[in-house]
Design a protein around this motif. Structure first.
Motif, PDB file in Angstrom:
ATOM      1  N   ALA A 185     -24.312 -28.297  -6.303  1.00  0.00           N
ATOM      2  CA  ALA A 185     -23.766 -29.655  -6.175  1.00  0.00           C
ATOM      3  C   ALA A 185     -22.261 -29.621  -5.971  1.00  0.00           C
ATOM      4  CB  ALA A 185     -24.123 -30.481  -7.410  1.00  0.00           C
ATOM      5  N   LEU A 224     -20.332 -36.279  -3.962  1.00  0.00           N
ATOM      6  CA  LEU A 224     -21.429 -36.685  -4.834  1.00  0.00           C
ATOM      7  C   LEU A 224     -21.116 -38.084  -5.320  1.00  0.00           C
ATOM      8  CD1 LEU A 224     -21.848 -33.477  -6.986  1.00  0.00           C
ATOM      9  CD2 LEU A 224     -23.451 -34.338  -5.299  1.00  0.00           C
ATOM     10  N   LEU A 260     -20.955 -29.317  -2.374  1.00  0.00           N
ATOM     11  CA  LEU A 260     -21.128 -30.422  -1.431  1.00  0.00           C
ATOM     12  C   LEU A 260     -19.800 -31.124  -1.168  1.00  0.00           C
ATOM     13  CD1 LEU A 260     -24.383 -31.958  -2.954  1.00  0.00           C
ATOM     14  CD2 LEU A 260     -24.207 -30.485  -0.941  1.00  0.00           C
ATOM     15  N   ASP A 261     -19.699 -31.801  -0.061  1.00  0.00           N
ATOM     16  CA  ASP A 261     -18.482 -32.561   0.277  1.00  0.00           C
ATOM     17  C   ASP A 261     -18.300 -33.779  -0.613  1.00  0.00           C
ATOM     18  OD1 ASP A 261     -17.814 -30.824   2.297  1.00  0.00           O
ATOM     19  OD2 ASP A 261     -18.732 -32.025   3.870  1.00  0.00           O
TER      20      ASP A 261
END
Length: 96
Positions: A8, A14, A11-12
């Motif tokens: 997670a 959330l 990722l770019d």
């Protein structure tokens, strides 16, 4: 849990469901497109109006499950999901 948290963090972005305004802003900045998702409850229930708040659906779901084992598995999954969201800073320590 460690693997999920590590993935997670790679990722770019959330976004917790209680802060979809941040998603709207990121999409606007990255694409120039304006969207509106914050405050919308598409799955609030069959009798919900356009400004409805979601009702508690866990009791309804629990009543539909035929085995206590099924409910326990679902609760275990939800607890793990909540722990991940807390670790990522996307949720508070609210009970599931």
């Amino acid at each position: 849990m460690r693997e999920a948290a590590a993935a997670a963090r790679g990722l770019d972005g959330l976004y917790g469901v209680d802060n979809l305004g941040a998603l709207e802003q990121d999409i606007l900045e990255r694409t120039g497109q304006e969207i509106t998702v914050a405050g919308r409850y598409v799955n609030a229930g069959p009798d919900a109006g356009p400004d409805a708040q979601p009702d508690l659906r866990w009791p309804k779901l629990a009543a539909r499950l035929e085995q206590d084992q099924s409910l326990q598995k679902l609760l275990d999954f939800a607890r793990l999901d909540q722990q991940l969201m807390i670790e990522l800073g996307l949720a508070s320590d609210a009970p599931v």
